[in-house]
Each structure stands twice: as structure tokens, then as C-alpha cells.
Design a protein around this motif. Structure first.
Motif, mmCIF file in Angstrom:
data_model
loop_
_atom_site.group_PDB
_atom_site.id
_atom_site.type_symbol
_atom_site.label_atom_id
_atom_site.label_comp_id
_atom_site.label_asym_id
_atom_site.label_seq_id
_atom_site.Cartn_x
_atom_site.Cartn_y
_atom_site.Cartn_z
ATOM 1 N N GLN A 284 -14.968 -11.934 59.623
ATOM 2 C CA GLN A 284 -14.638 -13.271 60.122
ATOM 3 C C GLN A 284 -15.859 -14.189 60.026
ATOM 4 O OE1 GLN A 284 -12.337 -13.526 63.863
ATOM 5 N NE2 GLN A 284 -12.004 -11.321 63.641
ATOM 6 N N SER B 257 -21.040 -22.379 67.222
ATOM 7 C CA SER B 257 -19.851 -22.781 67.978
ATOM 8 C C SER B 257 -18.635 -21.987 67.504
ATOM 9 C CB SER B 257 -19.606 -24.281 67.869
ATOM 10 O OG SER B 257 -19.210 -24.637 66.564
ATOM 11 N N GLN B 258 -18.532 -21.756 66.216
ATOM 12 C CA GLN B 258 -17.414 -20.969 65.691
ATOM 13 C C GLN B 258 -17.579 -19.483 66.027
ATOM 14 O OE1 GLN B 258 -16.420 -21.975 61.615
ATOM 15 N NE2 GLN B 258 -16.857 -24.126 62.001
ATOM 16 N N ALA C 194 -16.442 -18.924 69.504
ATOM 17 C CA ALA C 194 -14.982 -18.957 69.604
ATOM 18 C C ALA C 194 -14.357 -17.590 69.320
ATOM 19 C CB ALA C 194 -14.413 -20.007 68.647
ATOM 20 N N LEU D 248 -23.017 -25.663 64.118
ATOM 21 C CA LEU D 248 -21.682 -25.464 63.549
ATOM 22 C C LEU D 248 -21.303 -23.979 63.547
ATOM 23 C CD1 LEU D 248 -19.204 -26.543 61.926
ATOM 24 C CD2 LEU D 248 -20.605 -26.238 59.868
ATOM 25 N N ILE D 249 -22.203 -23.152 63.054
ATOM 26 C CA ILE D 249 -21.921 -21.712 62.951
ATOM 27 C C ILE D 249 -21.806 -21.073 64.328
ATOM 28 C CG2 ILE D 249 -22.945 -19.500 62.248
ATOM 29 C CD1 ILE D 249 -23.996 -21.028 59.725
ATOM 30 N N GLN E 65 -17.477 -21.273 54.933
ATOM 31 C CA GLN E 65 -17.014 -22.627 55.249
ATOM 32 C C GLN E 65 -18.185 -23.557 55.584
ATOM 33 O OE1 GLN E 65 -14.082 -22.194 58.341
ATOM 34 N NE2 GLN E 65 -12.601 -21.199 56.995
ATOM 35 N N ILE F 37 -16.712 -17.828 58.148
ATOM 36 C CA ILE F 37 -17.349 -18.946 58.850
ATOM 37 C C ILE F 37 -18.580 -19.410 58.080
ATOM 38 C CG2 ILE F 37 -18.646 -19.562 60.953
ATOM 39 C CD1 ILE F 37 -16.568 -17.789 62.489
#
Length: 143
Positions: free
Chosen positions: A100, A21-22, A25, A18-19, A107, A104
Motif C-alpha cells: 500500500q 498523512s496518507q 490513514a 503528503l506521504i 502517487q 502511496i
């Protein structure tokens, strides 16, 4: 019931996926988010301190830092004329990406704890700190 090691491994894989992949991005590669977090939390650090904080080998930190320096995320400098030890700090661009990543991470934590009560989260955190401490290298293992 699954074994403890399997559940820890599976949980790590899910949250890491999850982390990362963000992070990808926003242009970061694996290894960079935790170094950005370390520098945001601790300020200027030498490579050894970053390796210890991030739980990765110093040589690996060195190669990640080279890419981060090339990309303008960190800068390395000598302190007090000590040529043997370089200190790493965030550039303005690196600080922006670190902030940023902080969101992440927040979240991801919220998603992972989404079905836990505040008391369960506190208990889980305390238990994981105990497990982590019991697995941390000591003495000769750390060398």
C-alpha cells in the motif's frame, strides 16, 4: 530565486507531509513507511542495514522496529545461531502495508513530477542523485 538548500528543504517538507498523512490513514507512524519500503525492496535485513538504507540512526530503527513487531508488521529472528545480530522480515500484514505504501509513494512521485516532461524528470533525477552523492558522508564523517 530561492537558495538550493531552502528549495530542497521545502520540497522535502511538502512531499513528506503528503506521504505521512496518507501513511497515518492506513495506521502507520512516521519512520515506518521507509522501513517497510526497505524490507519490501531488499527482503530480510539486519538492523544496521535498515538504518543505513533509511538514513536513520540504529537506535531509532530499534525503537521503530519494536513498535512494528508489537503491531505484527515485522518479525525478528536469529540467523545461523548468531545471537548478536537479529534479522528483520515482513509479516504478511507488513507486506500488505508495504505494498500500500508503494502505491502511496508512486502517487506522490507522480504528483511531484506532474508538471515535468519525461526528459525533465530524468534530468532532475540525475541531478538529485549527484547532489545526494556530494552530500553523503565519507570516511571519518560516516563514523
Amino acid at each position: 530565486m530561492e537558495s538550493l538548500h531552502y528549495l530542497l528543504m521545502k520540497t522535502h517538507a511538502h512531499i513528506n507531509r503528503l506521504i505521512l498523512s496518507q501513511a497515518a490513514a492506513i495506521g502507520l507512524s512516521p519512520g515506518q513507511p521507509k522501513i517497510l519500503e526497505c524490507l519490501l525492496l531488499h527482503g530480510e535485513c539486519n538492523q544496521k542495514a535498515i538504518a543505513e538504507n533509511c538514513e536513520i540512526e540504529q537506535a531509532t530503527v530499534g525503537s521503530i522496529l519494536s513498535r512494528m513487531e508489537r503491531d505484527g508488521l515485522v518479525c525478528r529472528s536469529q540467523r545461523d545461531g548468531n545471537r548478536r545480530s537479529l534479522y528483520v522480515s515482513l509479516t504478511p500484514q507488513g507486506r500488505d502495508l508495504a505494498q500500500q505504501m508503494e502505491e502511496i509513494f508512486r502517487q506522490a512521485d507522480a504528483q511531484a513530477a506532474g508538471q515535468l516532461t519525461p526528459q525533465e524528470l530524468a534530468q532532475l533525477t540525475a541531478l538529485l542523485e549527484t547532489v545526494c552523492a556530494s552530500l553523503a558522508p565519507t570516511g571519518k564523517e560516516a563514523e
